[in-house]
Design an enzyme around this catalytic site. Structure first.
Site, PDB file in Angstrom:
ATOM      1  N   ASN A  48       0.850  -1.200   0.000  1.00  0.00           N
ATOM      2  CA  ASN A  48       0.000   0.000   0.000  1.00  0.00           C
ATOM      3  C   ASN A  48       0.882   1.245   0.000  1.00  0.00           C
ATOM      4  O   ASN A  48       1.933   1.296   0.636  1.00  0.00           O
ATOM      5  CB  ASN A  48      -1.007  -0.002   1.161  1.00  0.00           C
ATOM      6  CG  ASN A  48      -0.404  -0.127   2.544  1.00  0.00           C
ATOM      7  OD1 ASN A  48       0.641  -0.737   2.716  1.00  0.00           O
ATOM      8  ND2 ASN A  48      -1.056   0.444   3.526  1.00  0.00           N
ATOM      9  N   ALA A  52      -0.942  12.133   1.197  1.00  0.00           N
ATOM     10  CA  ALA A  52      -1.456  13.189   2.066  1.00  0.00           C
ATOM     11  C   ALA A  52      -2.894  13.547   1.687  1.00  0.00           C
ATOM     12  O   ALA A  52      -3.693  13.939   2.540  1.00  0.00           O
ATOM     13  CB  ALA A  52      -0.556  14.418   1.973  1.00  0.00           C
ATOM     14  N   GLU A  61      -2.918  -4.776  -2.929  1.00  0.00           N
ATOM     15  CA  GLU A  61      -3.410  -5.739  -3.924  1.00  0.00           C
ATOM     16  C   GLU A  61      -3.550  -5.091  -5.295  1.00  0.00           C
ATOM     17  O   GLU A  61      -3.144  -5.645  -6.314  1.00  0.00           O
ATOM     18  CB  GLU A  61      -4.775  -6.304  -3.514  1.00  0.00           C
ATOM     19  CG  GLU A  61      -4.775  -7.059  -2.195  1.00  0.00           C
ATOM     20  CD  GLU A  61      -5.042  -6.173  -0.992  1.00  0.00           C
ATOM     21  OE1 GLU A  61      -4.575  -5.015  -0.964  1.00  0.00           O
ATOM     22  OE2 GLU A  61      -5.717  -6.648  -0.068  1.00  0.00           O
TER      23      GLU A  61
HETATM   24  N1  THU Z   1      -5.185  -1.649   2.652  1.00  0.00           N
HETATM   25  C1  THU Z   1      -4.619  -2.428   1.693  1.00  0.00           C
HETATM   26  O1  THU Z   1      -3.526  -2.142   1.200  1.00  0.00           O
HETATM   27  N2  THU Z   1      -5.279  -3.532   1.317  1.00  0.00           N
HETATM   28  C2  THU Z   1      -6.487  -3.921   1.817  1.00  0.00           C
HETATM   29  O2  THU Z   1      -7.121  -4.805   1.261  1.00  0.00           O
HETATM   30  C3  THU Z   1      -6.982  -3.296   3.031  1.00  0.00           C
HETATM   31  C4  THU Z   1      -6.472  -1.905   3.241  1.00  0.00           C
HETATM   32  C5  THU Z   1      -4.485  -0.420   3.055  1.00  0.00           C
HETATM   33  C6  THU Z   1      -5.115   0.841   2.550  1.00  0.00           C
HETATM   34  C7  THU Z   1      -4.597   1.833   3.550  1.00  0.00           C
HETATM   35  O3  THU Z   1      -3.309   2.283   3.117  1.00  0.00           O
HETATM   36  C8  THU Z   1      -4.420   1.044   4.831  1.00  0.00           C
HETATM   37  O4  THU Z   1      -4.447  -0.317   4.451  1.00  0.00           O
HETATM   38  C9  THU Z   1      -5.493   1.297   5.859  1.00  0.00           C
HETATM   39  O5  THU Z   1      -6.755   1.191   5.290  1.00  0.00           O
END
Ligand code: THU
Length: 143
Positions: A48, A52, A61
């Site tokens: 992820n 900002a 994903e």
């Molecule tokens: N996040 C993901 O990368 N994948 C998911 O399936 C769930 C959420 C990330 C998005 C954000 O950067 C952080 O987790 C908190 O929501």
């Protein structure tokens, strides 16, 4: 019925774990890493990357899937291993968000795509995308 898919689950989970340090999550503090196995045998990773301007960030994903498709748009998603937790400390199974489930839906048969939510290489839950996203909308609706 979904097909039994033979691949090394532990290796895919380990690949996701190996890359979690790359997550950029200064706002939520929640680090996520995904490793994909594509039908051409290639493995892609993604983390992820937050922003900002919060909605501009992207999940691990989707980051991995978009990269994989950019390399080969005909490849299908076989499996995705996901790990995540506060500051990269993996304590629980990390489920993919709804938007990521829909993006996965675009690139394979939902009954065949394996989603592996892992706490470790030994401790994981495996579900098909169809189980996670039943009665879904996909590309065939638009043909
Ligand atoms: N996040 C993901 O990368 N994948 C998911 O399936 C769930 C959420 C990330 C998005 C954000 O950067 C952080 O987790 C908190 O929501």
């Amino acid at each position: 019925m979904s097909k039994a898919v033979d691949f090394d689950r532990k290796k895919l989970i380990q690949t996701a774990m190996d890359h979690i340090a790359g997550a950029y999550a200064p706002y939520s503090g929640f680090h996520v890493s995904a490793a994909l196995l594509m039908s051409d045998g290639r493995v892609y990773t993604g983390v992820n990357v937050e922003n900002a301007s919060y909605p501009a960030g992207i999940c691990a994903e989707r980051n991995a899937i978009f990269h994989a498709i950019a390399q080969d748009k005909n490849a299908k998603l076989v499996a995705v291993a996901i790990v995540g937790g506060p500051n990269g400390d993996i304590k629980d199974y990390c489920a993919p968000c709804g938007v990521c489930r829909q993006v996965m839906r675009e690139f394979g048969n939902p009954a065949d795509i394996r989603v592996i939510m892992a706490k470790s290489t030994e401790d994981y839950k495996e579900m098909t995308l169809e189980e996670l996203l039943p009665m879904s909308f996909g590309p065939e609706f638009l043909k």
